[in-house]
Write an enzyme that holds these catalytic residues in place. Structure first.
Site, PDB file in Angstrom:
ATOM      1  N   GLU A  90       1.463 -10.273 -10.389  1.00  0.00           N
ATOM      2  CA  GLU A  90       1.444 -11.286  -9.336  1.00  0.00           C
ATOM      3  C   GLU A  90       0.078 -11.439  -8.697  1.00  0.00           C
ATOM      4  O   GLU A  90      -0.653 -10.476  -8.561  1.00  0.00           O
ATOM      5  CB  GLU A  90       2.407 -10.876  -8.215  1.00  0.00           C
ATOM      6  CG  GLU A  90       3.845 -10.951  -8.615  1.00  0.00           C
ATOM      7  CD  GLU A  90       4.768 -10.401  -7.540  1.00  0.00           C
ATOM      8  OE1 GLU A  90       4.410 -10.457  -6.346  1.00  0.00           O
ATOM      9  OE2 GLU A  90       5.841  -9.920  -7.910  1.00  0.00           O
ATOM     10  N   CYS A 103      -5.110 -12.441  -3.284  1.00  0.00           N
ATOM     11  CA  CYS A 103      -4.631 -11.061  -3.296  1.00  0.00           C
ATOM     12  C   CYS A 103      -4.275 -10.709  -4.735  1.00  0.00           C
ATOM     13  O   CYS A 103      -3.393 -11.329  -5.331  1.00  0.00           O
ATOM     14  CB  CYS A 103      -3.406 -10.937  -2.386  1.00  0.00           C
ATOM     15  SG  CYS A 103      -2.623  -9.316  -2.453  1.00  0.00           S
ATOM     16  N   CYS A 110       3.536   0.317 -10.493  1.00  0.00           N
ATOM     17  CA  CYS A 110       2.842   1.307  -9.675  1.00  0.00           C
ATOM     18  C   CYS A 110       3.632   2.607  -9.726  1.00  0.00           C
ATOM     19  O   CYS A 110       4.852   2.584  -9.841  1.00  0.00           O
ATOM     20  CB  CYS A 110       2.768   0.807  -8.227  1.00  0.00           C
ATOM     21  SG  CYS A 110       1.851   1.885  -7.105  1.00  0.00           S
ATOM     22  N   CYS A 114       6.200   4.419  -2.996  1.00  0.00           N
ATOM     23  CA  CYS A 114       6.490   4.132  -1.580  1.00  0.00           C
ATOM     24  C   CYS A 114       7.893   3.524  -1.479  1.00  0.00           C
ATOM     25  O   CYS A 114       8.231   2.598  -2.216  1.00  0.00           O
ATOM     26  CB  CYS A 114       5.445   3.182  -0.988  1.00  0.00           C
ATOM     27  SG  CYS A 114       3.761   3.836  -1.059  1.00  0.00           S
ATOM     28  N   CYS A 117       8.577  -0.366  -0.923  1.00  0.00           N
ATOM     29  CA  CYS A 117       7.749  -1.314  -1.676  1.00  0.00           C
ATOM     30  C   CYS A 117       8.395  -1.719  -2.997  1.00  0.00           C
ATOM     31  O   CYS A 117       8.826  -0.869  -3.778  1.00  0.00           O
ATOM     32  CB  CYS A 117       6.380  -0.692  -1.930  1.00  0.00           C
ATOM     33  SG  CYS A 117       5.266  -1.760  -2.857  1.00  0.00           S
ATOM     34  N   GLY A 157       0.149  -2.345  -7.608  1.00  0.00           N
ATOM     35  CA  GLY A 157      -0.659  -1.245  -8.133  1.00  0.00           C
ATOM     36  C   GLY A 157      -1.464  -0.520  -7.080  1.00  0.00           C
ATOM     37  O   GLY A 157      -1.632  -1.008  -5.959  1.00  0.00           O
ATOM     38  N   GLU A 158      -1.940   0.656  -7.446  1.00  0.00           N
ATOM     39  CA  GLU A 158      -2.773   1.457  -6.557  1.00  0.00           C
ATOM     40  C   GLU A 158      -4.205   1.444  -7.125  1.00  0.00           C
ATOM     41  O   GLU A 158      -4.470   2.059  -8.160  1.00  0.00           O
ATOM     42  CB  GLU A 158      -2.206   2.885  -6.481  1.00  0.00           C
ATOM     43  CG  GLU A 158      -3.108   3.912  -5.839  1.00  0.00           C
ATOM     44  CD  GLU A 158      -3.635   3.522  -4.451  1.00  0.00           C
ATOM     45  OE1 GLU A 158      -2.858   3.022  -3.613  1.00  0.00           O
ATOM     46  OE2 GLU A 158      -4.837   3.718  -4.219  1.00  0.00           O
ATOM     47  N   SER A 189      -7.313  -1.780  -0.798  1.00  0.00           N
ATOM     48  CA  SER A 189      -6.274  -1.071  -0.052  1.00  0.00           C
ATOM     49  C   SER A 189      -5.736   0.099  -0.858  1.00  0.00           C
ATOM     50  O   SER A 189      -5.443  -0.032  -2.044  1.00  0.00           O
ATOM     51  CB  SER A 189      -5.140  -2.056   0.259  1.00  0.00           C
ATOM     52  OG  SER A 189      -4.140  -1.440   1.024  1.00  0.00           O
ATOM     53  N   SER A 212      -3.236   2.295   3.773  1.00  0.00           N
ATOM     54  CA  SER A 212      -1.830   2.056   4.086  1.00  0.00           C
ATOM     55  C   SER A 212      -1.270   3.334   4.688  1.00  0.00           C
ATOM     56  O   SER A 212      -0.925   4.262   3.982  1.00  0.00           O
ATOM     57  CB  SER A 212      -1.066   1.686   2.820  1.00  0.00           C
ATOM     58  OG  SER A 212      -1.602   0.498   2.291  1.00  0.00           O
ATOM     59  N   LEU A 213      -1.232   3.368   5.993  1.00  0.00           N
ATOM     60  CA  LEU A 213      -0.874   4.610   6.690  1.00  0.00           C
ATOM     61  C   LEU A 213       0.637   4.681   6.917  1.00  0.00           C
ATOM     62  O   LEU A 213       1.301   5.606   6.473  1.00  0.00           O
ATOM     63  CB  LEU A 213      -1.645   4.666   8.014  1.00  0.00           C
ATOM     64  CG  LEU A 213      -1.490   5.956   8.786  1.00  0.00           C
ATOM     65  CD1 LEU A 213      -2.093   7.126   8.032  1.00  0.00           C
ATOM     66  CD2 LEU A 213      -2.124   5.816  10.167  1.00  0.00           C
ATOM     67  N   HIS A 214       1.148   3.749   7.657  1.00  0.00           N
ATOM     68  CA  HIS A 214       2.581   3.574   7.886  1.00  0.00           C
ATOM     69  C   HIS A 214       3.266   4.673   8.687  1.00  0.00           C
ATOM     70  O   HIS A 214       4.434   4.507   9.055  1.00  0.00           O
ATOM     71  CB  HIS A 214       3.347   3.347   6.569  1.00  0.00           C
ATOM     72  CG  HIS A 214       2.821   2.206   5.757  1.00  0.00           C
ATOM     73  ND1 HIS A 214       2.414   1.010   6.309  1.00  0.00           N
ATOM     74  CD2 HIS A 214       2.617   2.072   4.423  1.00  0.00           C
ATOM     75  CE1 HIS A 214       1.991   0.200   5.357  1.00  0.00           C
ATOM     76  NE2 HIS A 214       2.094   0.817   4.207  1.00  0.00           N
ATOM     77  N   ASN A 288       8.608  -6.533   5.182  1.00  0.00           N
ATOM     78  CA  ASN A 288       9.330  -7.498   4.360  1.00  0.00           C
ATOM     79  C   ASN A 288      10.564  -6.817   3.805  1.00  0.00           C
ATOM     80  O   ASN A 288      10.467  -5.709   3.291  1.00  0.00           O
ATOM     81  CB  ASN A 288       8.461  -7.946   3.194  1.00  0.00           C
ATOM     82  CG  ASN A 288       7.401  -8.923   3.637  1.00  0.00           C
ATOM     83  OD1 ASN A 288       7.702  -9.959   4.199  1.00  0.00           O
ATOM     84  ND2 ASN A 288       6.147  -8.575   3.407  1.00  0.00           N
ATOM     85  N   CYS A 329       4.306  -8.211  -1.985  1.00  0.00           N
ATOM     86  CA  CYS A 329       4.050  -7.375  -3.160  1.00  0.00           C
ATOM     87  C   CYS A 329       5.237  -7.081  -4.060  1.00  0.00           C
ATOM     88  O   CYS A 329       6.182  -6.433  -3.660  1.00  0.00           O
ATOM     89  CB  CYS A 329       3.479  -6.031  -2.741  1.00  0.00           C
ATOM     90  SG  CYS A 329       3.250  -5.850  -0.998  1.00  0.00           S
TER      91      CYS A 329
HETATM   92  N1  SAH Z   1      -1.292   0.481  -3.421  1.00  0.00           N
HETATM   93  C1  SAH Z   1      -2.137  -0.094  -2.410  1.00  0.00           C
HETATM   94  C2  SAH Z   1      -2.212  -1.605  -2.458  1.00  0.00           C
HETATM   95  C3  SAH Z   1      -0.950  -2.413  -2.672  1.00  0.00           C
HETATM   96  S1  SAH Z   1       0.270  -2.581  -1.398  1.00  0.00           S
HETATM   97  C4  SAH Z   1      -1.696   0.364  -1.060  1.00  0.00           C
HETATM   98  O1  SAH Z   1      -0.684   1.028  -0.944  1.00  0.00           O
HETATM   99  O2  SAH Z   1      -2.399   0.092  -0.081  1.00  0.00           O
HETATM  100  C5  SAH Z   1      -0.363  -3.657  -0.174  1.00  0.00           C
HETATM  101  C6  SAH Z   1       0.199  -3.360   1.215  1.00  0.00           C
HETATM  102  O3  SAH Z   1       1.555  -3.855   1.390  1.00  0.00           O
HETATM  103  C7  SAH Z   1       0.266  -1.883   1.511  1.00  0.00           C
HETATM  104  O4  SAH Z   1      -0.182  -1.635   2.821  1.00  0.00           O
HETATM  105  C8  SAH Z   1       1.752  -1.603   1.373  1.00  0.00           C
HETATM  106  O5  SAH Z   1       2.104  -0.415   1.997  1.00  0.00           O
HETATM  107  C9  SAH Z   1       2.339  -2.851   1.981  1.00  0.00           C
HETATM  108  N2  SAH Z   1       3.763  -3.071   1.677  1.00  0.00           N
HETATM  109  C10 SAH Z   1       4.458  -2.711   0.582  1.00  0.00           C
HETATM  110  N3  SAH Z   1       5.762  -3.064   0.683  1.00  0.00           N
HETATM  111  C11 SAH Z   1       5.896  -3.677   1.881  1.00  0.00           C
HETATM  112  C12 SAH Z   1       6.990  -4.265   2.569  1.00  0.00           C
HETATM  113  N4  SAH Z   1       8.216  -4.277   2.066  1.00  0.00           N
HETATM  114  N5  SAH Z   1       6.757  -4.803   3.778  1.00  0.00           N
HETATM  115  C13 SAH Z   1       5.505  -4.802   4.318  1.00  0.00           C
HETATM  116  N6  SAH Z   1       4.434  -4.275   3.715  1.00  0.00           N
HETATM  117  C14 SAH Z   1       4.610  -3.693   2.513  1.00  0.00           C
END
Ligand code: SAH
Length: 352
Positions: A90, A103, A110, A114, A117, A157-158, A189, A212-214, A288, A329
């Site tokens: 995508e 993007c 991946c 997570c 995701c 992907g990472e 990212s 991507s801390l979360h 999302n 994503c």
């Molecule tokens: N692997 C890399 C880049 C891809 S993800 C990373 O983790 O940063 C891009 C961003 O979208 C990341 O911050 C990821 O954590 C976030 N993301 C993934 N799924 C999501 C969701 N359901 N809602 C909001 N953000 C999400």
């Protein structure tokens, strides 16, 4: 066959010299490729025999737009590109007042796992090539007829799991004879792969690092991001502080707000404490909904934001674009995969 669009201008120059051609030939071909030439036949300033010889030794990647969804809300376009081997990835094109941002994906699938995701649900299939990353920018630009000013490596992907190729992509996309997009207009990212952050710090590139801390505490973060078991929050913050000391560049922390998981005031307090000492910026992302996930969007985004502000930490809430087109994503790819499976199943049923 060699993947010619993954070669740098310098590598092409050497290769063409090796074929007995003058030095400028490599650059000429590089320019053709990065303007979107899909065959050597089009390269009208090369001799016919050279074109024929090149097409015997080299291949030019050309993705096919398997789907194109245009948001009726904000003009965001989401592409599902089919690659030469049939895999799909995508790319999302977003328009902001300061320009268009694309993007892009760095892998097919991946393996980071997570839990919220969609990109990681079926694991990693393979790494993308540098040419396939270039193609996402190039063919999105050509297909949409919009200029691209910024790139974010935030698709499927990472990037740190395919870092050598990502660095090659950056060299290619930066080239003035190619797409000519400057490092300051590129963000990368990562979910927090510490050795990758250190490697980037050594290189001192002018790009923006997003982490991507979360979650600010290891207990929560391990629950939602398995990478935290390899590099926990404290190691990650140490790497971020090292990165800042080395590059002087501000890090952007991504924080998807999940109901009852990472949205408490105590977590905002802890987050502020851990960022202290560097000019970090927090990007709060309304979660999302992902069909496969148990997590729900937080209702405390504004409260969390003002709690951070009370500690002097600026946080922005990411504007959600393309809400009507599965723009986040991995969702479109998941959907296409599910539909393909359903087709196979129904054809199987028909046959029996
Ligand atoms: N692997 C890399 C880049 C891809 S993800 C990373 O983790 O940063 C891009 C961003 O979208 C990341 O911050 C990821 O954590 C976030 N993301 C993934 N799924 C999501 C969701 N359901 N809602 C909001 N953000 C999400």
């Amino acid at each position: 066959m060699t993947d010619i669009k993954s070669m740098t201008s310098a590598e092409l120059t050497d290769a063409l010299r090796g074929m007995g051609e003058p030095a400028f030939r490599g650059k000429q071909i590089f320019t053709w490729l990065h303007r979107g030439a899909t065959s050597f036949e089009e390269m009208s300033n090369l001799s016919k025999p050279l074109r024929a010889r090149l097409s015997e030794e080299y291949e030019i990647t050309v993705p096919r737009a398997a789907r194109r969804q245009v948001s009726q809300l904000d003009g965001t376009i989401k592409y599902l590109w089919e690659l030469a081997d049939g895999n799909c990835i995508e790319t999302v094109l977003m328009s902001y007042h300061h320009g268009n941002t694309v993007c892009i994906s760095s892998q097919v699938g991946c393996r980071m796992g997570c839990r919220f995701c969609a990109s990681t649900v079926a694991g990693r299939v393979r790494d993308l090539r540098a040419s396939e990353m270039i193609d996402q920018v190039l063919f999105t630009k050509l297909d949409s007829d919009r200029e691209i000013s910024n790139i974010v490596l935030m698709g499927i992907g990472e990037p740190m799991d395919n870092l050598d190729t990502v660095l090659r992509f950056l060299t290619l996309v930066n080239d003035p004879d190619g797409l000519n997009i400057g490092m300051r207009h590129i963000s990368l990212s990562t979910c927090g792969v510490v050795p990758g952050i250190d490697r980037l710090a050594e290189l001192g590139l002018q790009l923006t690092l997003s982490v991507s801390l979360h979650a600010p505490d290891s207990e929560t973060r391990s629950r939602i991001m398995p990478v935290n078991n390899a590099y926990d929050v404290d190691e990650l913050f140490e790497a971020c502080h090292r990165y800042f000391r080395k590059t002087g560049r501000r890090i952007s922390f991504e924080y998807a707000m999940i109901d009852g998981v990472n949205d408490s005031d105590a977590q905002a307090d802890l987050l502020a404490k851990k960022i202290r000492g560097m000019p970090g910026h927090v990007n709060l992302i309304p979660l999302n909904n992902v069909v496969e996930s148990e997590f729900k969007p937080s209702r405390r985004v504004a409260a969390f934001q003002s709690r951070l502000a009370s500690h002097g930490i600026t946080a922005t809430v990411r504007r959600s674009l393309g809400g009507d087109i599965d723009a986040s994503c991995g969702q479109l790819r998941r959907k296409a995969m599910a539909e393909a499976q359903a087709r196979v199943a129904s054809e199987g049923r028909k046959r029996t």
